[in-house]
Motif scaffolding. Structure first.
Motif, PDB file in Angstrom:
ATOM      1  N   LEU A 143       0.834  -1.212   0.000  1.00  0.00           N
ATOM      2  CA  LEU A 143       0.000   0.000   0.000  1.00  0.00           C
ATOM      3  C   LEU A 143       0.863   1.255   0.000  1.00  0.00           C
ATOM      4  O   LEU A 143       0.573   2.229  -0.699  1.00  0.00           O
ATOM      5  N   ALA A 144       1.947   1.230   0.783  1.00  0.00           N
ATOM      6  CA  ALA A 144       2.818   2.414   0.845  1.00  0.00           C
ATOM      7  C   ALA A 144       3.408   2.705  -0.530  1.00  0.00           C
ATOM      8  O   ALA A 144       3.554   3.865  -0.926  1.00  0.00           O
ATOM      9  N   GLY A 145       3.715   1.625  -1.288  1.00  0.00           N
ATOM     10  CA  GLY A 145       4.216   1.819  -2.652  1.00  0.00           C
ATOM     11  C   GLY A 145       3.172   2.489  -3.526  1.00  0.00           C
ATOM     12  O   GLY A 145       3.487   3.319  -4.377  1.00  0.00           O
ATOM     13  N   LEU A 146       1.897   2.152  -3.291  1.00  0.00           N
ATOM     14  CA  LEU A 146       0.810   2.763  -4.069  1.00  0.00           C
ATOM     15  C   LEU A 146       0.712   4.262  -3.790  1.00  0.00           C
ATOM     16  O   LEU A 146       0.134   5.008  -4.557  1.00  0.00           O
ATOM     17  N   LEU A 147       1.252   4.678  -2.659  1.00  0.00           N
ATOM     18  CA  LEU A 147       1.244   6.109  -2.325  1.00  0.00           C
ATOM     19  C   LEU A 147       2.491   6.802  -2.871  1.00  0.00           C
ATOM     20  O   LEU A 147       2.412   7.803  -3.574  1.00  0.00           O
ATOM     21  N   ILE A 148       3.664   6.240  -2.519  1.00  0.00           N
ATOM     22  CA  ILE A 148       4.907   6.987  -2.763  1.00  0.00           C
ATOM     23  C   ILE A 148       5.280   7.039  -4.246  1.00  0.00           C
ATOM     24  O   ILE A 148       5.637   8.102  -4.760  1.00  0.00           O
ATOM     25  N   ILE A 149       5.208   5.909  -4.948  1.00  0.00           N
ATOM     26  CA  ILE A 149       5.670   5.910  -6.350  1.00  0.00           C
ATOM     27  C   ILE A 149       4.758   6.801  -7.220  1.00  0.00           C
ATOM     28  O   ILE A 149       5.263   7.672  -7.931  1.00  0.00           O
ATOM     29  N   PRO A 150       3.421   6.660  -7.132  1.00  0.00           N
ATOM     30  CA  PRO A 150       2.599   7.605  -7.899  1.00  0.00           C
ATOM     31  C   PRO A 150       2.846   9.061  -7.478  1.00  0.00           C
ATOM     32  O   PRO A 150       2.875   9.947  -8.325  1.00  0.00           O
ATOM     33  N   ALA A 151       3.085   9.310  -6.169  1.00  0.00           N
ATOM     34  CA  ALA A 151       3.319  10.692  -5.720  1.00  0.00           C
ATOM     35  C   ALA A 151       4.545  11.288  -6.427  1.00  0.00           C
ATOM     36  O   ALA A 151       4.556  12.477  -6.771  1.00  0.00           O
ATOM     37  N   LEU A 152       5.557  10.444  -6.646  1.00  0.00           N
ATOM     38  CA  LEU A 152       6.749  10.932  -7.349  1.00  0.00           C
ATOM     39  C   LEU A 152       6.384  11.444  -8.744  1.00  0.00           C
ATOM     40  O   LEU A 152       6.868  12.483  -9.188  1.00  0.00           O
ATOM     41  N   PHE A 153       5.518  10.699  -9.429  1.00  0.00           N
ATOM     42  CA  PHE A 153       5.176  11.099 -10.796  1.00  0.00           C
ATOM     43  C   PHE A 153       4.192  12.267 -10.825  1.00  0.00           C
ATOM     44  O   PHE A 153       4.163  13.024 -11.789  1.00  0.00           O
ATOM     45  N   VAL A 154       3.415  12.419  -9.751  1.00  0.00           N
ATOM     46  CA  VAL A 154       2.587  13.631  -9.633  1.00  0.00           C
ATOM     47  C   VAL A 154       3.534  14.828  -9.516  1.00  0.00           C
ATOM     48  O   VAL A 154       3.332  15.879 -10.139  1.00  0.00           O
TER      49      VAL A 154
END
Ligand code: PFF
Length: 449
Positions: A264-275
């Motif tokens: 779940l944390a990956g679902l937050l951090i990796i997309p946040a990087l691309f945002v």
């Protein structure tokens, strides 16, 4: 008179406390950054594989030794040994594990202090106090010591209240909050432009990367750190499990929840990087995604700043999530030396907690004052070298030193018919031979590289 030894009140109480220990900065920060620097989804697949294949059996070794001896790691390893030589090695390994747990906690509290600083900075921004906000956002020795000190006081306070009224009660309060914050943040971030690019990098594996040696090693180290293995935290939590509870099932739950939260944390951090990239923020350095402290303390704060008014609330939620994750893990680390002091000396748990907490804070201050020389050295020595080696030692103690009849009786206490189960057919041999060999092979490779 000495207090009665603590015990978790229920299966759920243990699962929440043990997942509280497991779910920490390692999940929310370590896992996504490792994923970012090791080929995205290929790392995710390898990690889940290793978590169940190697980390779960090692976790079981600690839980079984803990519950069957009902003691801190030092006394536990001594207690299961039949010969003077294994008793002596048990004591040495136990003492080493306690030292490593204390050392991990001393750098962990420092990092947790940074999280707390950013949490308080966001709160000050909301309150309109720019001077305090600026002070808290800018790294300085005074700020780092103050925030690590406050964090250590919180940790000591929880541990000093004991197993049920401290560790269990606070894990039960904090873990649902952590999960809720994580889910709300994921939903918010996934709706922002650019998030889907990150999501596909995270979820579509490039299988050519899966057998890369450095990826295997990072995944193994991450799994051991994330499940808090090798240093006696899971052993001491196992020692507080009621006899009628089914240990293999409890261990499986902890592994499952820990890996799910990392996912779940990956679902937050990796997309946040691309945002962030969509907003013009640099997210690549030397051809790979920015990981390490710059990700948490530069890329994400810049992202929050560029989100306008919402950004401050998102930042507050994010750093609250990090602080909670760190606190439920740090209490389990402090419990390791506290259990030793409380069980081996006439001191009360409260005194033992403050004593161990002060010692750890002294070590944190030493690291903070000599950050450039000490910080990464302590991280490497404890997490990359000591944790796997201690993991091997604990597997060997469960497999070779603990008498098979005692082992079986311990598991059978909460698991009727264990002899016929798949667990009993595989695990004893696995923990004796396969785990030490595989962990040892991965470890040797890391040294040779
Ligand atoms: N499992 C914790 C995390 O993922 O952040 C870190 C940790 C806790 C390591 C307890 C070691 C330990 F004994």
């Amino acid at each position: 008179m000495k207090e009665k030894r603590g015990e978790f009140s229920s299966r759920l109480g243990f699962i929440i406390a043990a997942t509280g220990s497991a779910v920490g900065l390692g999940n929310v920060w370590g896992f996504p950054t490792n994923t970012a620097s090791n080929g995205g989804a290929a790392f995710v697949v390898t990690y889940f594989f290793l978590a169940f294949l190697l980390a779960y059996p090692a976790l079981m070794a600690e839980l079984v030794i803990g519950r069957c001896t009902r003691a801190n790691i030092y006394s536990a390893l001594e207690n299961i040994s039949a010969t003077p030589l294994s008793r002596w090695s048990g004591r040495c390994i136990g003492a080493y594990a306690i030292a490593v747990a204390t050392a991990i906690l001393s750098f962990y509290s420092l990092v947790a202090g940074w999280m707390l600083a950013h949490l308080l900075a966001s709160a000050s921004e909301l309150a309109g106090n720019t001077a305090v906000q600026n002070w808290l956002e800018r790294a300085s020795l005074a700020r780092n010591l103050l925030c690590a000190g406050v964090f250590s006081i919180l940790t000591v306070t929880v541990v000093s209240h004991g197993v049920q009224r401290g560790i269990e009660r606070w894990s039960e309060r904090l873990m649902p909050a952590l999960l809720l914050l994580l889910i709300v943040l994921i939903i918010y971030v996934l709706q922002q432009p650019g998030a889907m690019t990150g999501l596909s990098l995270y979820l579509l594996p490039d299988f050519s990367e899966v057998f890369h040696p450095s990826l295997l090693l990072s995944a193994l180290g991450q799994a051991f750190f994330s499940l808090s293995l090798g240093v006696g935290t899971m052993l001491i939590y196992g020692s507080y499990v009621r006899r009628e509870d089914n240990l293999p099932a409890l261990g499986a739950w902890v592994t499952l929840v820990d890996t799910s939260v990392a996912f779940l944390a990956g679902l937050l951090i990796i997309p946040a990087l691309f945002v962030a990239q969509e907003l013009g923020i640099t997210i690549y350095r030397d051809g790979s995604l920015i990981a390490g402290p710059d990700l948490i303390f530069q890329v994400l704060p810049t992202l929050f700043d560029s989100m306008g008014a919402n950004g401050t609330v998102v930042a507050l939620a994010f750093f609250l999530l990090m602080t909670i994750a760190a606190l439920t893990s740090s209490i389990s680390m402090l419990e390791v030396p506290v259990a030793l002091i409380a069980e081996k000396t006439p001191l009360s748990r409260v005194t033992a907690s403050w004593l161990a907490g002060s010692l750890v804070f002294g070590a944190s201050a030493g690291i903070a004052a000599n950050f450039d020389t000490l910080f990464s050295l302590v991280v490497t020595l404890t997490t990359e070298y000591s944790q796997p080696l201690l993991g091997i030692a604990l597997c060997m103690f469960a497999g070779w030193v603990l008498h098979r009849d005692r082992l079986l009786a311990e598991i059978r206490a909460g698991f009727d018919g264990v002899e016929q189960s798949l667990f009993w057919k595989i695990w004893p041999f696995y923990v004796r031979v396969i785990c030490p060999l595989l962990i040892g092979a991965a470890f040797l490779q890391s040294i040779i590289q």
